[in-house]
Design an enzyme around this catalytic site. Structure first.
Site, PDB file in Angstrom:
ATOM      1  N   PRO A   2       0.824  -1.219   0.000  1.00  0.00           N
ATOM      2  CA  PRO A   2       0.000   0.000   0.000  1.00  0.00           C
ATOM      3  C   PRO A   2       0.851   1.260   0.000  1.00  0.00           C
ATOM      4  O   PRO A   2       1.832   1.348   0.716  1.00  0.00           O
ATOM      5  CB  PRO A   2      -0.793  -0.110   1.302  1.00  0.00           C
ATOM      6  CG  PRO A   2      -0.057  -1.086   2.147  1.00  0.00           C
ATOM      7  CD  PRO A   2       0.691  -1.986   1.231  1.00  0.00           C
ATOM      8  N   GLU A   3       0.465   2.205  -0.828  1.00  0.00           N
ATOM      9  CA  GLU A   3       1.156   3.497  -0.861  1.00  0.00           C
ATOM     10  C   GLU A   3       0.254   4.544  -0.195  1.00  0.00           C
ATOM     11  O   GLU A   3      -0.805   4.230   0.336  1.00  0.00           O
ATOM     12  CB  GLU A   3       1.481   3.874  -2.301  1.00  0.00           C
ATOM     13  CG  GLU A   3       2.516   2.936  -2.927  1.00  0.00           C
ATOM     14  CD  GLU A   3       3.184   3.547  -4.152  1.00  0.00           C
ATOM     15  OE1 GLU A   3       3.166   4.771  -4.300  1.00  0.00           O
ATOM     16  OE2 GLU A   3       3.725   2.775  -4.959  1.00  0.00           O
ATOM     17  N   ARG A 278      15.025  -0.191  -7.976  1.00  0.00           N
ATOM     18  CA  ARG A 278      13.578  -0.243  -8.215  1.00  0.00           C
ATOM     19  C   ARG A 278      13.323  -0.070  -9.703  1.00  0.00           C
ATOM     20  O   ARG A 278      13.991   0.722 -10.366  1.00  0.00           O
ATOM     21  CB  ARG A 278      12.859   0.871  -7.460  1.00  0.00           C
ATOM     22  CG  ARG A 278      13.176   0.955  -5.988  1.00  0.00           C
ATOM     23  CD  ARG A 278      12.629  -0.242  -5.225  1.00  0.00           C
ATOM     24  NE  ARG A 278      11.172  -0.365  -5.316  1.00  0.00           N
ATOM     25  CZ  ARG A 278      10.330   0.256  -4.511  1.00  0.00           C
ATOM     26  NH1 ARG A 278      10.774   1.052  -3.574  1.00  0.00           N
ATOM     27  NH2 ARG A 278       9.033   0.101  -4.645  1.00  0.00           N
TER      28      ARG A 278
END
Ligand SMILES: [Zn+2]
Length: 288
Positions: A2-3, A278
């Site tokens: 979750p962001e 990333r």
């Protein structure tokens, strides 16, 4: 994982469900990883507290707690009860929850079966329970007072402060956006989407961005986050109900996870590059 928009949505959902309820007692599981504060401290802080509010700080859920303090009734009332409880703020104890990768905070009826990987249960005076479930155990529970996220809040930071945060940094702008000490709560998906909207390549050094480009990025970050929050608002129950197995609501991603697919603006295939470990997605034509 979750962001910020998801955590915001969850916080709002929890606030609408449990604010005002009282934590009667707490059960904590035996696995040590989810507990960042000592178990005894968590128990002592949570038990017999009223949940005043639930809100998001960075990517954390913060339960603001109120003490239930016995208050003597005025003598002239002649009441046999003698004491009553009233909520009184005392030092604003807080329960802090970070959901990690797979953590969920469920509001359940007490008679619902307890899911596997449940690490904490707060029994509420309403008869319901708040359950923390986390199969992969990257989530963290702790207690605090005056909790603050390390970085600036992206939806609250002033534009010129934002420009100052990033101006002069030698790291790629993508890494700077993910740096939680600068901005709190922006993760990989929304960083990529914001850079696309600002027409900036993720690998650009932050220091190379002009003031105008940083202002564009500021607007893009806010737009992306606010749109995602607006989308999430209608599907809150998916994240906090006991049977909410659904994945996160998704903003229509324009670049994230679309490597090789045509750019929605110019049809050029979206590229994927690894930056600071990333994966980053961008349009080589729209972003400079
Ligand atoms: Zn494009």
């Amino acid at each position: 994982m979750p962001e910020l928009p998801e955590v915001e949505t969850i916080a709002r959902g929890l606030a609408s469900r449990v604010a005002g309820d009282v934590i009667d007692s707490v059960w904590l599981g035996a696995k040590p990883e989810p507990f960042k504060s000592a178990a005894a401290e968590i128990m002592a802080t949570l038990q017999s507290r009223r949940i005043a509010h639930v809100r998001r700080v960075g990517k954390h859920l913060v339960f603001d707690l109120e003490t239930l303090r016995p208050t003597p009734l005025p003598a002239r009332s002649g009441s046999a009860r003698g004491m009553r409880t009233s909520a009184a703020r005392s030092g604003a104890a807080q329960w802090i929850v970070h959901l990690g990768m797979t953590g969920r905070m469920l509001v359940c009826q007490a008679d619902e079966p307890v899911a596997k990987h449940t690490h904490a249960i707060a029994h509420l005076a309403s008869g319901r329970e708040l359950r923390f479930v986390d199969p992969r155990r990257f989530g963290r529970l702790s207690v605090a007072r005056g909790f603050r996220a390390p970085g600036s809040e992206p939806l609250e930071v002033e534009r010129e402060c934002f420009v100052k945060l990033f101006g002069g940094r030698k790291t790629p702008i993508k890494s700077a956006l993910l740096n939680q000490k600068l901005l709190s709560g922006v993760g990989n998906i929304y960083a990529d989407e914001s850079l696309f909207r600002a027409a900036l390549r993720p690998r650009r050094r932050a220091a190379s961005l002009s003031r105008e480009e940083l202002r564009r990025l500021y607007r893009a970050v806010r737009e992306v986050l606010q749109e995602a929050i607006a989308l999430g608002g209608s599907s809150v129950s998916d994240y906090v109900d006991a049977d909410g197995e659904e994945g996160w609501f998704q903003l229509q991603h324009r670049v994230y996870g679309r490597a090789g697919e045509p750019c929605l603006v110019c049809q050029t295939p979206i590229e994927r590059r690894v930056i600071a470990g990333r994966s980053s997605h961008y349009c080589p034509r729209c972003q400079h």
